[in-house]
Design an enzyme around this catalytic site. Structure first.
Site, PDB file in Angstrom:
ATOM      1  CE1 TYR A 239      46.799  30.290  45.309  1.00 51.03           C
ATOM      2  CE2 TYR A 239      44.716  31.466  45.584  1.00 51.03           C
ATOM      3  CZ  TYR A 239      45.881  31.419  45.370  1.00 51.03           C
ATOM      4  OH  TYR A 239      46.437  32.564  44.777  1.00 51.03           O
TER       5      TYR A 239
ATOM      6  CG  ASP B 176      39.070  25.508  44.301  1.00 52.18           C
ATOM      7  OD1 ASP B 176      39.237  25.270  43.005  1.00 52.18           O
ATOM      8  OD2 ASP B 176      39.661  26.726  44.972  1.00 52.18           O
TER       9      ASP B 176
ATOM     10  CE  LYS C 212      45.653  29.778  38.619  1.00 53.01           C
ATOM     11  NZ  LYS C 212      44.876  29.643  39.796  1.00 53.01           N
TER      12      LYS C 212
ATOM     13  NE  ARG D  49      28.023  47.304  39.125  1.00 51.98           N
ATOM     14  CZ  ARG D  49      26.867  47.687  39.238  1.00 51.98           C
ATOM     15  NH1 ARG D  49      25.798  47.221  39.511  1.00 51.98           N
ATOM     16  NH2 ARG D  49      26.511  49.087  39.106  1.00 51.98           N
TER      17      ARG D  49
END
Ligand SMILES: Cc1ncc(COP(=O)(O)O)c(C=O)c1O
Length: 360
Positions: free
Chosen positions: A77, A149, A174, A25
């Protein structure tokens, strides 16, 4: 090739003495290679990878405390809007949304509580352009953080840190990964203190990507420039073709010289991206649904930025979590159609849309 370190823990030499990796992690070698790669792509020093774009945004929101305010574009978004409104408002962090295309308008929305400006440009799905450098200059004077973003542009077209942003976010799902086979998010910054806080949150909250997804993202990045270049060329041609199509009312694409954000886009982007949205002349929901279900090469699906062209209906898909009255204010009509233009043959793409449009 970077190996996939499919491991959750690492052998230590003695208690408290490890070899650079303790627990996956906290660190994983495959993830570390990806994080360094992402940082380099954005001209940043520190890259931090997350399980998704929204997990990356969640980490940025956790820099804030109750009473703080986030100011964002009203055309972003839907999932980003939902995270601010439905998760963080419960914890006393307020979201305010406005049209950020005129930087001067932003000042009147700033209050002493404004701690973060959240920029998405080109915006989703209206393809408006926000002047990153102007927003960052203004925010800097007021001591407000700016996170951009950069998902729609990808680092191949736009590098917000160079324009003054504090943090860049990617839904690497993306363009970065590029093949519609991974969910992954990333943050990049040049500020060591911010990087330390974000690394702390990455480990403390634990929304990390698995090594296989890091590997796939690294593999996708190798062709980022080829894919995005071809997709941008296709989108430019398709946008002009659509604009002249007698069934189409309005096309939103920052590559048009008459687009209100074209000059800013030309300054801050290397090309105009491969996202297009448009309204039909006979602008009914029924006609939009007809086009959406009649294409063959354009697959009807959420997401964007893969090699395959996608067609989508923001009102019922990506932006369903934004209230209708808010959507309509920014021109996001019930019948708006969004395209993520891929790398296929342009004549095939035109023929596909043509037959879908002619059938309305
Ligand atoms: C502009 C933008 N930002 C963030 C996200 C969220 O990314 P993810 O789906 O990887 O969580 C998306 C997803 O569609 C997006 O389009």
């Amino acid at each position: 090739m970077t190996p996939i370190y499919q491991t959750s823990t690492y052998v230590q030499e003695s208690p408290g003495k490890h070899k650079g990796f303790e627990y996956a992690r906290t660190q994983n070698p495959t993830r570390q290679v990806l994080e360094n790669n992402l940082a380099a792509l954005e001209n940043g020093q520190f890259g931090i990878a997350f399980a998704s774009g929204l997990a990356a945004m969640d980490a940025v929101m956790k820099l804030l405390k109750p009473g703080d305010q986030v100011l964002s574009t009203n055309d972003l978004y839907g999932g980003s809007y939902r995270l601010i409104k439905r998760i963080y408002e419960k914890f006393g962090i307020q979201g305010r949304f406005m049209d950020m295309t005129q930087t001067a308008d932003i000042v009147s929305y700033i209050t002493p509580s404004t701690r973060l400006i959240w920029v998405e440009t080109p915006t989703n799905p209206m393809l408006n352009i926000i002047d990153i450098e102007a927003v960052c200059n203004m925010a800097k004077q007021k001591g407000i953080l700016v996170c951009v973003d950069n998902t729609f542009a990808s680092p191949y077209l736009q590098n917000p840190l160079d324009l003054g942003a504090d943090i860049v976010l990617h839904s690497a799902t993306k363009y970065l990964a590029g093949h519609s086979d991974v969910i992954l998010g990333a943050l990049v910054t040049n500020d060591r203190e911010l990087a330390d806080q974000l690394h702390f949150i990455q480990n403390a909250s634990g929304a990390v990507p698995g090594p296989q997804d890091c590997f796939l993202t690294l593999r996708g990045i190798k062709t980022l420039h080829l894919r995005v270049q071809r997709a941008c060329e296709n989108a430019m041609e398709l946008a002009h073709w659509l604009e002249n199509h007698y069934k189409v009312e309005k096309v939103n694409y920052p590559g048009f010289e008459h687009h209100p954000g074209h000059i800013t886009a030309s300054r801050q982007m290397r090309a105009y991206g491969a996202m297009i949205s448009f309204d039909l002349k006979n602008n009914t929901l029924e006609n939009a649904y007809h086009v959406l279900s009649s294409t063959h090469y354009f697959s009807l699906a959420e997401s964007l930025g893969g090699v395959e062209s996608l067609i989508g209906h923001p009102a019922s898909m990506t932006h369903a979590s934004i209230p209708r009255e808010e959507r309509l204010k920014v021109g996001l009509t019930d019948s708006l159609i969004r395209l993520s233009v891929g790398v296929e043959d342009i004549e095939d793409l035109k023929a596909d849309l043509d037959q879908a449009l002619l059938a309305t």
